[in-house]
Design a protein around this motif. Structure first.
Motif, PDB file in Angstrom:
ATOM      1  N   PRO A 225      50.092  61.342  50.899  1.00  0.00           N
ATOM      2  CA  PRO A 225      51.103  61.205  52.105  1.00  0.00           C
ATOM      3  C   PRO A 225      51.408  62.496  52.722  1.00  0.00           C
ATOM      4  O   PRO A 225      52.214  63.240  52.075  1.00  0.00           O
ATOM      5  CB  PRO A 225      52.389  60.492  51.342  1.00  0.00           C
ATOM      6  CG  PRO A 225      52.231  60.899  50.114  1.00  0.00           C
ATOM      7  CD  PRO A 225      50.589  61.205  49.633  1.00  0.00           C
ATOM      8  N   HIS A 226      50.874  62.955  53.755  1.00  0.00           N
ATOM      9  CA  HIS A 226      51.242  64.342  54.188  1.00  0.00           C
ATOM     10  C   HIS A 226      52.514  64.367  54.986  1.00  0.00           C
ATOM     11  O   HIS A 226      52.947  63.380  55.580  1.00  0.00           O
ATOM     12  CB  HIS A 226      50.291  64.860  55.330  1.00  0.00           C
ATOM     13  CG  HIS A 226      48.666  64.893  54.815  1.00  0.00           C
ATOM     14  ND1 HIS A 226      48.057  64.216  54.116  1.00  0.00           N
ATOM     15  CD2 HIS A 226      47.993  66.197  55.011  1.00  0.00           C
ATOM     16  CE1 HIS A 226      47.024  64.843  53.841  1.00  0.00           C
ATOM     17  NE2 HIS A 226      46.803  65.976  54.083  1.00  0.00           N
ATOM     18  N   THR A 360      48.951  70.900  62.385  1.00  0.00           N
ATOM     19  CA  THR A 360      49.203  69.926  61.240  1.00  0.00           C
ATOM     20  C   THR A 360      47.953  69.987  60.350  1.00  0.00           C
ATOM     21  O   THR A 360      47.387  68.829  60.320  1.00  0.00           O
ATOM     22  CB  THR A 360      49.664  68.635  61.688  1.00  0.00           C
ATOM     23  OG1 THR A 360      48.581  68.026  62.362  1.00  0.00           O
ATOM     24  CG2 THR A 360      50.866  68.705  62.563  1.00  0.00           C
ATOM     25  N   PRO A 361      47.577  70.851  59.542  1.00  0.00           N
ATOM     26  CA  PRO A 361      46.360  70.943  58.742  1.00  0.00           C
ATOM     27  C   PRO A 361      46.248  69.976  57.600  1.00  0.00           C
ATOM     28  O   PRO A 361      47.278  69.476  57.103  1.00  0.00           O
ATOM     29  CB  PRO A 361      46.452  72.467  58.138  1.00  0.00           C
ATOM     30  CG  PRO A 361      47.860  72.770  58.273  1.00  0.00           C
ATOM     31  CD  PRO A 361      48.497  72.153  59.491  1.00  0.00           C
ATOM     32  N   GLY A 372      49.052  77.075  57.455  1.00  0.00           N
ATOM     33  CA  GLY A 372      48.450  77.469  58.674  1.00  0.00           C
ATOM     34  C   GLY A 372      49.160  78.504  59.776  1.00  0.00           C
ATOM     35  O   GLY A 372      50.034  77.802  60.128  1.00  0.00           O
ATOM     36  N   PRO A 373      48.723  79.527  59.715  1.00  0.00           N
ATOM     37  CA  PRO A 373      49.534  80.388  60.568  1.00  0.00           C
ATOM     38  C   PRO A 373      48.801  80.182  62.181  1.00  0.00           C
ATOM     39  O   PRO A 373      47.701  79.788  62.232  1.00  0.00           O
ATOM     40  CB  PRO A 373      48.911  81.850  60.494  1.00  0.00           C
ATOM     41  CG  PRO A 373      47.705  81.606  59.743  1.00  0.00           C
ATOM     42  CD  PRO A 373      47.915  80.491  59.010  1.00  0.00           C
ATOM     43  N   MET A 393      55.159  83.921  65.962  1.00  0.00           N
ATOM     44  CA  MET A 393      53.941  83.182  65.590  1.00  0.00           C
ATOM     45  C   MET A 393      54.661  82.003  64.969  1.00  0.00           C
ATOM     46  O   MET A 393      55.561  82.174  64.003  1.00  0.00           O
ATOM     47  CB  MET A 393      53.222  84.025  64.586  1.00  0.00           C
ATOM     48  CG  MET A 393      52.112  83.263  63.799  1.00  0.00           C
ATOM     49  SD  MET A 393      51.366  83.924  62.629  1.00  0.00           S
ATOM     50  CE  MET A 393      52.748  83.865  61.076  1.00  0.00           C
ATOM     51  N   ASN A 394      54.030  80.735  65.078  1.00  0.00           N
ATOM     52  CA  ASN A 394      54.512  79.668  64.170  1.00  0.00           C
ATOM     53  C   ASN A 394      53.803  79.783  62.954  1.00  0.00           C
ATOM     54  O   ASN A 394      52.487  79.711  63.184  1.00  0.00           O
ATOM     55  CB  ASN A 394      54.528  78.167  65.349  1.00  0.00           C
ATOM     56  CG  ASN A 394      55.440  78.112  66.249  1.00  0.00           C
ATOM     57  OD1 ASN A 394      56.375  78.888  66.230  1.00  0.00           O
ATOM     58  ND2 ASN A 394      54.947  77.423  67.107  1.00  0.00           N
ATOM     59  N   LEU A 395      54.477  79.331  62.045  1.00  0.00           N
ATOM     60  CA  LEU A 395      53.922  79.110  60.645  1.00  0.00           C
ATOM     61  C   LEU A 395      53.999  77.675  60.086  1.00  0.00           C
ATOM     62  O   LEU A 395      54.986  77.188  60.082  1.00  0.00           O
ATOM     63  CB  LEU A 395      54.450  80.023  59.491  1.00  0.00           C
ATOM     64  CG  LEU A 395      53.674  80.075  58.334  1.00  0.00           C
ATOM     65  CD1 LEU A 395      52.155  80.567  58.234  1.00  0.00           C
ATOM     66  CD2 LEU A 395      54.538  80.698  57.230  1.00  0.00           C
ATOM     67  N   SER A 396      52.794  77.001  60.046  1.00  0.00           N
ATOM     68  CA  SER A 396      52.790  75.412  59.683  1.00  0.00           C
ATOM     69  C   SER A 396      52.267  75.397  58.272  1.00  0.00           C
ATOM     70  O   SER A 396      51.592  76.311  57.721  1.00  0.00           O
ATOM     71  CB  SER A 396      51.688  74.523  60.257  1.00  0.00           C
ATOM     72  OG  SER A 396      51.835  74.991  61.599  1.00  0.00           O
ATOM     73  N   VAL A 397      53.119  74.356  57.365  1.00  0.00           N
ATOM     74  CA  VAL A 397      52.683  74.229  56.148  1.00  0.00           C
ATOM     75  C   VAL A 397      52.796  72.723  55.948  1.00  0.00           C
ATOM     76  O   VAL A 397      53.514  71.926  56.451  1.00  0.00           O
ATOM     77  CB  VAL A 397      53.742  74.710  54.825  1.00  0.00           C
ATOM     78  CG1 VAL A 397      55.106  74.191  55.305  1.00  0.00           C
ATOM     79  CG2 VAL A 397      53.027  74.308  53.651  1.00  0.00           C
ATOM     80  N   SER A 398      51.320  71.917  55.551  1.00  0.00           N
ATOM     81  CA  SER A 398      51.389  70.720  55.159  1.00  0.00           C
ATOM     82  C   SER A 398      51.450  70.436  53.683  1.00  0.00           C
ATOM     83  O   SER A 398      50.807  71.278  52.966  1.00  0.00           O
ATOM     84  CB  SER A 398      50.125  70.178  55.781  1.00  0.00           C
ATOM     85  OG  SER A 398      50.161  69.954  57.118  1.00  0.00           O
ATOM     86  N   CYS A 399      52.097  69.426  53.180  1.00  0.00           N
ATOM     87  CA  CYS A 399      52.457  69.237  51.772  1.00  0.00           C
ATOM     88  C   CYS A 399      52.345  67.746  51.416  1.00  0.00           C
ATOM     89  O   CYS A 399      52.278  66.941  52.196  1.00  0.00           O
ATOM     90  CB  CYS A 399      53.854  69.596  51.356  1.00  0.00           C
ATOM     91  SG  CYS A 399      53.888  71.450  51.738  1.00  0.00           S
ATOM     92  N   ASP A 400      51.886  67.659  50.418  1.00  0.00           N
ATOM     93  CA  ASP A 400      51.582  66.216  49.378  1.00  0.00           C
ATOM     94  C   ASP A 400      52.934  65.770  49.205  1.00  0.00           C
ATOM     95  O   ASP A 400      53.714  66.332  48.253  1.00  0.00           O
ATOM     96  CB  ASP A 400      50.774  66.417  48.377  1.00  0.00           C
ATOM     97  CG  ASP A 400      50.521  65.138  47.320  1.00  0.00           C
ATOM     98  OD1 ASP A 400      51.320  64.061  47.814  1.00  0.00           O
ATOM     99  OD2 ASP A 400      49.447  65.004  46.896  1.00  0.00           O
TER     100      ASP A 400
END
Length: 429
Positions: A225-226, A360-361, A372-373, A393-400
């Motif tokens: 579940p991302h 949204t990696p 994901g930068p 710069m936007n920094l993205s992080v996808s998590c469980d």
């Protein structure tokens, strides 16, 4: 004559089978000893198989995409005591067909000296044109007026285009007609400017690296579940520091944003161990890792590969820059070892200048987070009551979400943000 069976050797610990990615040979081909014969894939590593003998290929194990068990027949080769085998029918066929390509290329030459039959049928009364003639002189040879402006005529001459072969969309030849001619050629029929070329349907078998990527991504989205958190970071000071470091780097590799970002990630992770983890959902066990083995998503001709920077927390920015370059070169050249493509505890994915505003990696299972930068852009921002230019710069992080809560993900990104916006803290304890 003797028949030699080359069986697929053990090419990796714990590997029971390998996938045929591609053949370098066909049945009937003559092969020499140590000549490459096939590319085989195990996990995410591609291994090139070489022939141990010389002879003629009589049988292959299967087609690209087929799985071959370790120890089973890969290739059968007919060898003899003298090692002399007559050229195969496939060789003779290729030799006979070799002149075809230059003949076709000559027939398509823009000077009209080798015009295709279709074009000749349409203009059979047109005498051959001297490519050295000016467009106005060509008109005289053709005996008919060609309506085009001086600018169009000059461009046609520069491109080597015979205006007599160009079909105008209206009453005269325009630049758009020259563009269409370059796309479709003479006698082919082309659409007016603004329309795209029609292409035939293509069926592509999903094999090799592309199949592994498809299977891994499908499993990741099916089981995990991302959720994704995105924050904007002011990297103005960081980019200034990077420029200063590059100016005095000497023989060391040029710094990109990635080594500095990795340092920030490694400094922030000890307070957020739940992100540097792997989740065995079948056993119901989460392993929080003390070392940061950072996977770097790398685009290659074969597809997406993830080489791993081992113990990233122990490396300085120059060591990280060197290792990133080495791993990327190994992955793109197909020389990355199996151990260099496995064992990551956290993945960093970057599209560089194509990074977009936000991403949204997809998590690299069984890891629980991926960072994901995105692209650095310059925009006006308020500093107190003043408006100044800043690099953002936007920094993205996808998590469980089974392992990482939203608060933890957001807090981790904020910690990374503080380090990047005040980059001096990257180099102090």
């Amino acid at each position: 004559m003797a028949l030699f069976t080359f069986k697929l050797p053990d090419i990796g610990e714990g590997i029971s089978e390998a996938e045929i990615v591609g053949w370098h040979i066909q049945v009937g081909d003559r092969v020499e000893e140590d000549q490459p014969i096939a590319d085989m894939m195990t996990d995410k590593a591609t291994v090139e198989m070489e022939s141990p003998v010389a002879g003629v290929v009589v049988r292959l194990a299967g087609e690209p995409g087929d799985q071959v068990p370790i120890g089973s027949m890969l290739v059968e080769i007919e060898v003899d005591g003298e090692g002399a085998v007559a050229p195969s029918p496939a060789d003779e066929t290729r030799n006979a067909q070799a002149p075809v390509e230059p003949v076709i290329a000559e027939a398509a030459a823009p000077d009209g000296s080798g015009a295709p039959a279709e074009a000749g049928a349409q203009g059979s009364q047109v005498p051959p044109l001297d490519p050295g003639l000016l467009p106005s002189q060509q008109d005289e040879v053709l005996g008919q007026p060609i309506l085009a402006s001086p600018a169009v005529r000059a461009r046609a001459k520069e491109l080597g285009i015979d205006l007599a072969q160009v079909k105008p969309a209206a009453d005269r030849i325009r630049h758009a007609d020259l563009d269409a001619y370059l796309l479709y050629g003479a006698g082919q029929g082309y659409a007016p400017a603004g329309r795209s070329a029609k292409r035939a349907d293509e069926t592509v078998k999903v094999i090799g690296m592309r199949r592994r990527i498809a299977e891994n991504m499908a499993a990741s989205k099916r089981h995990i579940p991302h959720f994704t958190y995105v924050e904007e970071i002011d990297v103005t000071a960081l980019e200034e520091l990077r420029a200063q470091l590059n100016a005095g780097r000497g023989e060391r590799p040029k710094l990109t944003m990635l080594p500095l970002l990795i340092v920030a990630i490694c400094k922030a992770l000890p307070n957020f161990p739940m992100l540097n983890a792997r989740y065995d959902d079948e056993a119901g066990v989460v392993t929080r890792h003390g070392s940061v083995h950072l996977g770097l998503a790398t685009q290659t001709d074969a597809g997406l590969m993830v080489p791993v920077v081992r113990d990233a927390q122990d490396r300085n920015i120059w060591q990280l820059a060197s290792e990133i370059r080495r791993l990327a070169d190994a992955a793109r050249s197909g020389k990355a070892k199996s151990e260099e493509l496995s064992g990551s505890t956290l993945t960093l994915t970057s599209l560089g200048p194509l990074g977009g505003m936000a991403t949204t990696p997809v998590i690299n299972r069984p890891e629980v987070a991926i960072i994901g930068p995105n692209r650095v852009i310059e925009r006006p921002v308020f500093r107190g009551k003043e408006v100044v230019a800043a690099k953002l710069m936007n920094l993205s992080v996808s998590c469980d979400h089974r392992v990482v809560d939203g608060w933890d993900a957001a807090s981790f990104v904020q910690a990374v943000r503080k380090l990047l916006e005040a980059p001096a803290f990257l180099f102090v304890d």
